[in-house]
Design a protein around this motif. Structure first.
Motif, PDB file in Angstrom:
ATOM      1  N   LYS A 117       0.839  -1.205   0.000  1.00  0.00           N
ATOM      2  CA  LYS A 117       0.000   0.000   0.000  1.00  0.00           C
ATOM      3  C   LYS A 117       0.871   1.251   0.000  1.00  0.00           C
ATOM      4  O   LYS A 117       0.586   2.231  -0.706  1.00  0.00           O
ATOM      5  CB  LYS A 117      -0.924  -0.003   1.219  1.00  0.00           C
ATOM      6  CG  LYS A 117      -1.917   1.148   1.234  1.00  0.00           C
ATOM      7  CD  LYS A 117      -2.858   1.035   2.429  1.00  0.00           C
ATOM      8  CE  LYS A 117      -3.846   2.196   2.433  1.00  0.00           C
ATOM      9  NZ  LYS A 117      -4.783   2.116   3.600  1.00  0.00           N
ATOM     10  N   GLN A 118       1.938   1.222   0.794  1.00  0.00           N
ATOM     11  CA  GLN A 118       2.865   2.357   0.834  1.00  0.00           C
ATOM     12  C   GLN A 118       3.447   2.617  -0.549  1.00  0.00           C
ATOM     13  O   GLN A 118       3.581   3.761  -0.976  1.00  0.00           O
ATOM     14  CB  GLN A 118       3.982   2.086   1.839  1.00  0.00           C
ATOM     15  CG  GLN A 118       4.990   3.220   1.967  1.00  0.00           C
ATOM     16  CD  GLN A 118       6.172   2.859   2.866  1.00  0.00           C
ATOM     17  OE1 GLN A 118       6.234   1.773   3.428  1.00  0.00           O
ATOM     18  NE2 GLN A 118       7.119   3.770   2.978  1.00  0.00           N
ATOM     19  N   TYR A 119       3.774   1.526  -1.231  1.00  0.00           N
ATOM     20  CA  TYR A 119       4.335   1.678  -2.574  1.00  0.00           C
ATOM     21  C   TYR A 119       3.297   2.256  -3.546  1.00  0.00           C
ATOM     22  O   TYR A 119       3.582   3.181  -4.308  1.00  0.00           O
ATOM     23  CB  TYR A 119       4.831   0.336  -3.104  1.00  0.00           C
ATOM     24  CG  TYR A 119       5.301   0.418  -4.529  1.00  0.00           C
ATOM     25  CD1 TYR A 119       6.516   1.007  -4.849  1.00  0.00           C
ATOM     26  CD2 TYR A 119       4.505  -0.047  -5.576  1.00  0.00           C
ATOM     27  CE1 TYR A 119       6.943   1.126  -6.162  1.00  0.00           C
ATOM     28  CE2 TYR A 119       4.919   0.059  -6.893  1.00  0.00           C
ATOM     29  CZ  TYR A 119       6.139   0.649  -7.170  1.00  0.00           C
ATOM     30  OH  TYR A 119       6.550   0.782  -8.483  1.00  0.00           O
ATOM     31  N   GLU A 120       2.086   1.700  -3.499  1.00  0.00           N
ATOM     32  CA  GLU A 120       1.054   2.115  -4.449  1.00  0.00           C
ATOM     33  C   GLU A 120       0.614   3.561  -4.248  1.00  0.00           C
ATOM     34  O   GLU A 120       0.115   4.191  -5.185  1.00  0.00           O
ATOM     35  CB  GLU A 120      -0.152   1.186  -4.343  1.00  0.00           C
ATOM     36  CG  GLU A 120       0.107  -0.222  -4.868  1.00  0.00           C
ATOM     37  CD  GLU A 120      -1.132  -1.094  -4.827  1.00  0.00           C
ATOM     38  OE1 GLU A 120      -1.793  -1.218  -5.863  1.00  0.00           O
ATOM     39  OE2 GLU A 120      -1.445  -1.637  -3.735  1.00  0.00           O
ATOM     40  N   THR A 121       0.769   4.081  -3.042  1.00  0.00           N
ATOM     41  CA  THR A 121       0.370   5.469  -2.769  1.00  0.00           C
ATOM     42  C   THR A 121       1.545   6.435  -2.813  1.00  0.00           C
ATOM     43  O   THR A 121       1.387   7.620  -2.555  1.00  0.00           O
ATOM     44  CB  THR A 121      -0.309   5.569  -1.381  1.00  0.00           C
ATOM     45  OG1 THR A 121       0.581   5.060  -0.376  1.00  0.00           O
ATOM     46  CG2 THR A 121      -1.607   4.766  -1.349  1.00  0.00           C
ATOM     47  N   SER A 122       2.724   5.922  -3.151  1.00  0.00           N
ATOM     48  CA  SER A 122       3.920   6.764  -3.209  1.00  0.00           C
ATOM     49  C   SER A 122       3.975   7.504  -4.540  1.00  0.00           C
ATOM     50  O   SER A 122       3.521   7.012  -5.571  1.00  0.00           O
ATOM     51  CB  SER A 122       5.169   5.903  -3.046  1.00  0.00           C
ATOM     52  OG  SER A 122       6.331   6.650  -3.308  1.00  0.00           O
ATOM     53  N   TYR A 123       4.567   8.687  -4.523  1.00  0.00           N
ATOM     54  CA  TYR A 123       4.725   9.431  -5.775  1.00  0.00           C
ATOM     55  C   TYR A 123       5.932   8.938  -6.562  1.00  0.00           C
ATOM     56  O   TYR A 123       6.098   9.251  -7.747  1.00  0.00           O
ATOM     57  CB  TYR A 123       4.851  10.938  -5.496  1.00  0.00           C
ATOM     58  CG  TYR A 123       6.173  11.371  -4.901  1.00  0.00           C
ATOM     59  CD1 TYR A 123       7.225  11.798  -5.721  1.00  0.00           C
ATOM     60  CD2 TYR A 123       6.385  11.351  -3.515  1.00  0.00           C
ATOM     61  CE1 TYR A 123       8.434  12.190  -5.181  1.00  0.00           C
ATOM     62  CE2 TYR A 123       7.600  11.744  -2.980  1.00  0.00           C
ATOM     63  CZ  TYR A 123       8.618  12.161  -3.815  1.00  0.00           C
ATOM     64  OH  TYR A 123       9.822  12.537  -3.275  1.00  0.00           O
TER      65      TYR A 123
END
Length: 271
Positions: A117-123
């Motif tokens: 999730k952290q990756y998918e929401t990262s810019y």
């Protein structure tokens, strides 16, 4: 640090807020400290700095970082050292685990899902990662299905020491935990195979006595895919250059696993 009688030791300190977490870490290191090889063994744990910090005192492993020494060795010797490292890792995994040291499968799975999730929401993204994301999500149920073991948590040649006696020792247990034994191989693609294919191959062959089960490859490819993607979030804190290095590592992993259509990397089959 060095004692009055010139004995070298390793002193780690941390904020008092991490006392429970660090005590668990220290106890887990104690649980595996009877191993046959050279390692940073626990001596004492306590509070210091006027109650603001905790400390952990461990033995010192003398020698040179193995990752810098491998390139000076012949390929056959790199492979032999890898065999030694694989047997070392297996010895850790064979230690009986204390029940209260084991997190629940739900806790471990949530940790992985949060990383994704952290990756998918990262810019900051790898680019061309849709197939890899789908592969990880479709296969995540295959991890954590083996009996929990003590894991080093950060096992790779950068945390191995080439000792004056011509052997290897293990350091940096600050990520030690309990879980899936195959997760301890997650750095073998991004770190070890890039430094030395013979060494990385030897680690796997040594662990399994050259009889590698299909199940291992299937699970390892999931860890490699997930680690290769989410490593960029770790790199963010260090700036553009580190981000680009991680992008290169990801795309190499993608090629080595043929877009994660194959579970056995090309470098392992190349020897």
């Amino acid at each position: 640090i060095e004692t009055k009688d010139a004995k070298k030791l390793l002193l780690r300190t941390a904020d008092i807020k991490l006392q429970s977490q660090k005590k668990l870490e220290f106890d887990r290191i104690k649980a595996i400290s009877g191993l046959s090889f050279e390692m940073a063994r626990p001596i004492s744990f306590g509070i210091c700095n006027g109650g603001e910090s905790i400390y952990m005192l461990l033995t010192w492993v003398d020698g040179l970082p193995l990752d810098t020494q491998l390139k000076k060795m012949l390929p056959a010797d790199q492979y032999s050292i890898g065999i030694m490292a694989g047997k070392m890792l297996r010895e850790i995994h064979e230690i009986p685990v204390k029940d209260h040291h084991v997190p629940t499968k739900e806790e471990r799975m949530n940790h992985k899902l949060n990383k994704l999730k952290q990756y998918e929401t990262s810019y900051v993204r790898m680019g061309d990662e849709e197939d890899t994301l789908r592969y990880v999500k479709d296969n995540l149920h295959k991890i954590y299905n083996t009996k929990p073991v003590y894991k080093h948590g950060d096992f790779h040649s950068g945390n191995l020491i080439w000792t004056p006696e011509g052997s290897i020792g293990l350091i940096d247990f600050n990520r030690i935990d309990c879980g899936d034994r195959y997760e301890d191989f997650r750095h073998i693609q991004l770190m070890d195979a890039e430094r030395s294919v013979p060494f990385a191959t030897g680690v796997i062959d040594g662990y399994f006595d050259a009889k590698v089960p299909d199940e291992f490859w299937a699970v390892l490819s999931i860890y490699v895919a997930q680690t290769a993607m989410t490593a960029i979030n770790w790199a963010e804190r260090y700036g553009f250059e580190e981000i680009e290095i991680m992008r290169e590592k990801y795309h190499k992993a993608y090629r080595d696993y043929d877009g994660f259509k194959n579970t056995i990397p090309k470098w392992y089959e190349s020897l």
